[in-house]
Design a protein around this motif. Structure first.
Motif, PDB file in Angstrom:
ATOM      1  N   HIS A 184       0.273  -1.624   0.248  1.00 55.87           N
ATOM      2  CA  HIS A 184      -0.161   0.023   0.031  1.00 55.87           C
ATOM      3  C   HIS A 184       0.483   1.071   0.320  1.00 55.87           C
ATOM      4  O   HIS A 184       0.514   2.115  -0.992  1.00 55.87           O
ATOM      5  N   PHE A 190      -0.162   5.475   0.114  1.00 56.28           N
ATOM      6  CA  PHE A 190      -0.416   4.873   1.614  1.00 56.28           C
ATOM      7  C   PHE A 190       0.878   5.764   2.149  1.00 56.28           C
ATOM      8  O   PHE A 190       1.769   5.205   2.532  1.00 56.28           O
ATOM      9  N   THR A 253      -2.506   4.181   5.913  1.00 56.53           N
ATOM     10  CA  THR A 253      -2.409   3.019   6.265  1.00 56.53           C
ATOM     11  C   THR A 253      -1.818   2.511   7.135  1.00 56.53           C
ATOM     12  O   THR A 253      -0.886   3.392   8.142  1.00 56.53           O
ATOM     13  N   MET A 284      -7.647   1.275   5.226  1.00 58.10           N
ATOM     14  CA  MET A 284      -6.516   2.141   4.553  1.00 58.10           C
ATOM     15  C   MET A 284      -8.091   3.352   4.379  1.00 58.10           C
ATOM     16  O   MET A 284      -8.556   2.996   4.787  1.00 58.10           O
ATOM     17  N   MET A 300      -9.000   2.102  -3.783  1.00 55.62           N
ATOM     18  CA  MET A 300      -9.252   1.362  -3.060  1.00 55.62           C
ATOM     19  C   MET A 300      -9.526  -0.012  -2.623  1.00 55.62           C
ATOM     20  O   MET A 300      -8.775  -1.026  -2.553  1.00 55.62           O
ATOM     21  N   ALA A 303      -6.323  -1.851  -4.920  1.00 52.49           N
ATOM     22  CA  ALA A 303      -4.872  -1.820  -3.996  1.00 52.49           C
ATOM     23  C   ALA A 303      -5.284  -3.149  -2.740  1.00 52.49           C
ATOM     24  O   ALA A 303      -4.433  -4.269  -2.858  1.00 52.49           O
ATOM     25  N   GLY A 384      -7.080  -3.737   4.063  1.00 51.45           N
ATOM     26  CA  GLY A 384      -6.031  -4.006   2.904  1.00 51.45           C
ATOM     27  C   GLY A 384      -5.134  -5.077   3.423  1.00 51.45           C
ATOM     28  O   GLY A 384      -3.996  -4.352   3.161  1.00 51.45           O
TER      29      GLY A 384
END
Length: 426
Positions: A184, A190, A253, A284, A300, A303, A384
């Motif tokens: 991420h 992120f 994140t 996230m 998102m 991801a 995530g």
């Protein structure tokens, strides 16, 4: 929280949105409470204005040598009236706020209608479930046989729905979290954060856990709340703030434990790691402008799906229907990973666009540089992924006939070069 201006201007549309959530119309009640509150505010302002006017007249009469007894009596009476008006106004505001705070976000126009999970719409399936030539075991049987997953120890320490992980499975949990964070931050922009696990009432209210879901939460003896998800501290980083639009989107994140009472889940997933009181999750959170939020929602989702693609785990993605969405969401994607031990897809991530719903509760706003116009940001959140469920998925999908667990190649560096979990090491 809902926009009162919108409800005043389009009460029918507001009630239509509630109806899609399976709720009765509330606009008439809300507008009635709002009218009562506004009438009290107006009355208070009129009393204050008259008191100020009469006070000036008292001064004028005294300078002229005239009697002001009648005006002084009037000012005294008005002074006594104001506290009662203030109390009534505060009570009216609290009544209105209580109704608004208990109502969920309205669904986006493209969210499918449906009463429950049966109305969810599949977006796509990725990967083909592995064909086993022997009965696939569930994760708890695999973990206990390896001597690395101990539910009895968890129960001795903390009660039901806790687990102690050992040795290579404990390392696998850490490896999964580190892999997700690296993905991420390295590929999706992120910023990694470290946040408190205890938060105040205002933070829980801001993201929508309070007041509706208090029974789902754990509270300390001093009144703080254990986070049910790091969505709470991450999103509240912009609470009571005015963010420059040039800084948006903000992408956060973090990896934290999460704590949930699982109230109402008696009899569901009583064995194993699917539904624990304490579990690990990589979260996230995105703070965006209204124009950015839909694209960020899709980003998102990409991801989170990339995590499963890299782990080579079969999964499917669904759009939740109106009857299955969370309280604060206006649109949600669920990702469900294939678990061969259960012969079913199970949720591993929910990714939600909350629009300005949470932002209104948190007073999180934005404006362009040099512009006086202020508006609410949009907030989004998603797993995530849920690390514990990812661990479950790896154990079940990569199990071998001899009870060992092959490891996805992407995790080998995070496991110190280990390619397989085997043996009852302690």
């Amino acid at each position: 929280m809902h926009d009162l201006t919108m409800i005043r201007s389009a009460p029918e549309a507001f009630d239509a949105g509630l109806a899609r959530r399976g709720l009765p119309p509330r606009s008439a009640e809300i507008l009635g409470l709002d009218a009562h509150r506004r009438a009290l505010i107006l009355e208070t302002e009129q009393v204050q204005a008259r008191r100020n006017e009469a006070s000036k007249e008292i001064g004028t009469r005294k300078r002229q040598g005239a009697s002001a007894d009648d005006l002084m009596a009037e000012v005294a009476r008005l002074k006594d009236v104001l506290p009662d008006l203030e109390i009534r106004t505060k009570a009216a505001e609290e009544s209105l706020d209580a109704v608004l705070a208990a109502l969920p976000n309205l669904p986006a126009a493209d969210v499918p209608d449906g009463p429950d999970e049966t109305g969810n719409v599949e977006v796509h399936r990725i990967g083909t479930p592995r064909a086993f030539n022997y009965p696939a075991l569930q994760h708890f049987d695999l973990g206990e046989a390896l001597g690395m997953m101990d539910f009895e120890a968890g129960a001795r320490l903390s009660g039901s729905r806790f687990v102690v992980l050992r040795n290579q499975i404990a390392r696998l949990e850490r490896a999964l979290a580190n892999f997700m964070l690296d993905l991420h931050t390295g590929e999706f922009g992120f910023t990694e954060m470290s946040v408190p696990y205890l938060v105040r009432d205002a933070a829980m209210f801001g993201t929508g856990q309070l007041p509706k879901f208090e029974e789902e939460l754990f509270r300390t003896t001093r009144g703080d709340w254990l986070i049910p998800t790091s969505e709470v501290p991450l999103t509240n980083l912009v609470a009571d703030q005015i963010v420059s639009e040039e800084e948006l989107p903000l992408r956060f994140t973090t990896h934290t434990p999460c704590f949930r009472s699982e109230a109402g889940s008696a009899g569901r997933d009583t064995r194993g790691m699917i539904r624990l009181h304490q579990f690990s999750k990589v979260e996230m959170v995105v703070v965006a402008t209204p124009e950015q939020s839909e694209a960020e929602h899709e980003r998102m989702l990409t991801a989170a799906e990339t995590v499963l693609n890299r782990l080579e785990l079969p999964f499917r993605t669904v759009t939740l229907c109106t009857g299955d969405m969370g309280f604060s969401a206006r649109k949600t994607y669920d990702i469900e990973v294939w678990l061969p031990g259960q012969n079913a897809y199970r949720e591993i991530s929910s990714i939600s666009n909350c629009g300005d719903f949470q932002a209104r509760r948190m007073k999180a706003r934005c404006r362009k540089a040099g512009d006086k116009h202020i508006r609410h940001v949009h907030t989004l959140n998603g797993s995530g992924l849920a690390v514990g469920r990812a661990l479950v998925a790896v154990l079940e999908n990569y199990q071998q006939a001899d009870g060992s667990i092959a490891l996805p190649s992407v995790l080998h560096p995070y496991m110190g070069g280990l390619t397989k979990i085997e043996g009852a090491a302690v």
